[in-house]
Design a protein around this motif. Structure first.
Motif, mmCIF file in Angstrom:
data_model
loop_
_atom_site.group_PDB
_atom_site.id
_atom_site.type_symbol
_atom_site.label_atom_id
_atom_site.label_comp_id
_atom_site.label_asym_id
_atom_site.label_seq_id
_atom_site.Cartn_x
_atom_site.Cartn_y
_atom_site.Cartn_z
ATOM 1 N N THR A 161 -26.379 -30.952 39.683
ATOM 2 C CA THR A 161 -26.825 -30.832 38.515
ATOM 3 C C THR A 161 -27.410 -28.929 37.928
ATOM 4 O O THR A 161 -28.384 -28.865 38.724
ATOM 5 N N THR A 162 -27.669 -28.422 37.456
ATOM 6 C CA THR A 162 -28.057 -27.000 37.038
ATOM 7 C C THR A 162 -29.178 -27.662 35.965
ATOM 8 O O THR A 162 -29.116 -28.050 34.984
ATOM 9 N N GLU B 168 -35.495 -28.156 32.820
ATOM 10 C CA GLU B 168 -34.615 -29.213 31.958
ATOM 11 C C GLU B 168 -33.222 -29.017 32.285
ATOM 12 O O GLU B 168 -32.564 -27.782 32.781
ATOM 13 N N ASN B 169 -33.497 -30.420 32.439
ATOM 14 C CA ASN B 169 -31.279 -30.421 32.464
ATOM 15 C C ASN B 169 -30.618 -29.608 31.707
ATOM 16 O O ASN B 169 -30.931 -29.489 30.579
ATOM 17 N N VAL B 170 -29.574 -28.652 32.219
ATOM 18 C CA VAL B 170 -28.813 -27.945 31.731
ATOM 19 C C VAL B 170 -27.509 -28.732 31.318
ATOM 20 O O VAL B 170 -26.651 -29.060 30.690
ATOM 21 N N ILE B 171 -26.670 -28.281 32.747
ATOM 22 C CA ILE B 171 -25.552 -29.267 32.327
ATOM 23 C C ILE B 171 -25.052 -29.802 34.088
ATOM 24 O O ILE B 171 -25.983 -29.650 34.590
ATOM 25 N N ASP B 172 -24.094 -30.529 33.400
ATOM 26 C CA ASP B 172 -23.580 -30.904 35.449
ATOM 27 C C ASP B 172 -21.904 -30.635 35.493
ATOM 28 O O ASP B 172 -21.511 -30.570 34.837
ATOM 29 N N GLU B 173 -22.072 -30.366 37.089
ATOM 30 C CA GLU B 173 -21.024 -29.802 37.534
ATOM 31 C C GLU B 173 -20.026 -30.226 38.046
ATOM 32 O O GLU B 173 -20.711 -31.044 38.943
ATOM 33 N N VAL C 62 -31.201 -22.751 38.416
ATOM 34 C CA VAL C 62 -30.877 -23.611 39.647
ATOM 35 C C VAL C 62 -30.396 -24.916 39.808
ATOM 36 O O VAL C 62 -30.126 -25.363 38.595
ATOM 37 N N ALA C 63 -30.242 -25.360 41.595
ATOM 38 C CA ALA C 63 -28.866 -26.675 40.848
ATOM 39 C C ALA C 63 -30.524 -27.456 41.049
ATOM 40 O O ALA C 63 -31.583 -27.144 42.150
ATOM 41 N N GLY C 64 -30.634 -28.224 40.729
ATOM 42 C CA GLY C 64 -31.500 -29.972 40.390
ATOM 43 C C GLY C 64 -30.799 -30.608 40.918
ATOM 44 O O GLY C 64 -30.129 -30.506 41.923
ATOM 45 N N PRO C 65 -32.025 -31.438 41.291
ATOM 46 C CA PRO C 65 -33.376 -31.091 41.081
ATOM 47 C C PRO C 65 -34.111 -30.742 41.425
ATOM 48 O O PRO C 65 -33.873 -30.673 42.623
ATOM 49 N N TYR D 41 -24.270 -25.316 46.970
ATOM 50 C CA TYR D 41 -23.335 -25.880 46.755
ATOM 51 C C TYR D 41 -22.847 -25.986 48.035
ATOM 52 O O TYR D 41 -21.880 -26.450 48.754
ATOM 53 N N ARG D 42 -23.615 -24.905 49.443
ATOM 54 C CA ARG D 42 -23.129 -25.106 50.551
ATOM 55 C C ARG D 42 -24.306 -26.482 51.629
ATOM 56 O O ARG D 42 -23.654 -26.719 51.869
#
Length: 289
Positions: free
Chosen positions: A262-263, A157-162, A145-148, A195-196
């Motif tokens: 951040t995902t 756990e942080n996965v990746i930054d988009e 999901v979108a974090g935080p 994103y919205r």
């Protein structure tokens, strides 16, 4: 307290109808009604209000629902824990944002499925809001999901930054400020989409009220409509790179603090980490390291 009665009560509360609960449990409606009455007698309290429109939980019923959910989940976990071997197997339910599933997960899922074929893996796509609810209610083992995400019952756990970019038609002039597109129709996913939410925050910070919103259910539809000049959208750069190369759309950078989402991967703190989930976490960490 009889576990069978508790299961009937929880199913009825979840379905919001005795007839739907009876169908799901493969019981007669009279049987469901009788078991609820048994539980009410045992607890010496009314759990449902009965009325012409059906049933509604009483205050006591609302309290019992949360306990029933935890009790039934712990019983299921106990069965899994006793029956677990060291070999990952059985069901694993993972939620994901549609964009993450499309761009970031195919290689990970292919490797996981190849190495652990005995796991009955299910990937469910949807909004961050829906996935957080599903994880909290033990319906998913974990979710991207979108974090935080700040919740006392969850670990993340942080996965990746988009990187997020504004997407317009190819013929659209350069966008130097969000004010350049303030009169454009905004093409967005349904409510609950991260994103919205980012786009709404960007507009709010700039003091802009959106002129018109149009909701869509898929990435490809939004990209196609943006390319046709229907409006603009805010999307991860990774998801529209190919469309940009094909000359279907045009990307524009946005201000720094709004440009990154951040995902994260979330799961319940108190949930059992089965061999299947443990293996998935290991593969996920290796994949995104």
């Amino acid at each position: 307290m009889d576990i069978q009665l508790l299961k009937v009560f929880f199913t009825t509360a979840h379905e919001g109808s005795i007839s739907k609960a009876a169908h799901k449990l493969n019981f007669a409606q009279s049987n469901v009604t009788h078991k609820i009455q048994q539980l009410e007698t045992d607890l010496q309290t009314q759990l449902f209000y009965r009325h012409n429109r059906g049933i509604t939980l009483t205050p006591s019923g609302q309290i019992l629902v949360s306990y029933a959910e935890k009790i039934l989940h712990v019983i299921q976990e106990a069965r899994l824990a006793v029956g677990d071997s060291s070999v990952p197997a059985g069901p694993l339910y993972i939620g994901s944002l549609e964009t993450t599933a499309a761009v970031r997960l195919p290689t990970l899922l292919t490797k996981y499925h190849t190495e652990y074929p005995a796991v009955d893996f299910s990937l469910i796509t949807g909004t961050s809001e829906n996935h957080i609810h599903a994880v909290l209610h033990y319906e998913q083992n974990g979710a991207f999901v979108a974090g935080p995400v700040e919740h006392p019952d969850l670990v993340q756990e942080n996965v990746i930054d988009e990187e997020l970019v504004l997407v317009t038609s190819v013929s659209h002039p350069p966008v130097n400020s969000i004010h350049d597109v303030q009169l454009s129709t905004l093409l967005v996913f349904h409510s609950g989409c991260s994103y919205r939410a980012k786009l709404n925050q960007l507009l709010h910070d700039e003091g802009i009220l959106p002129v018109k919103l149009m909701e869509f259910g898929s990435i490809e539809t939004i990209i196609g409509c943006v390319g046709a000049g229907l409006g603009i959208a805010l999307l991860p750069r990774s998801i529209i790179t190919e469309s940009e190369k094909q000359g279907r759309i045009r990307c524009h950078a946005i201000p720094g603090k709004h440009a990154i989402v951040t995902t994260v991967f979330i799961r319940r703190k108190d949930a059992l980490i089965t061999p299947a989930l443990s293996a998935f976490l290991s593969e996920m960490r290796a994949h995104f390291s």
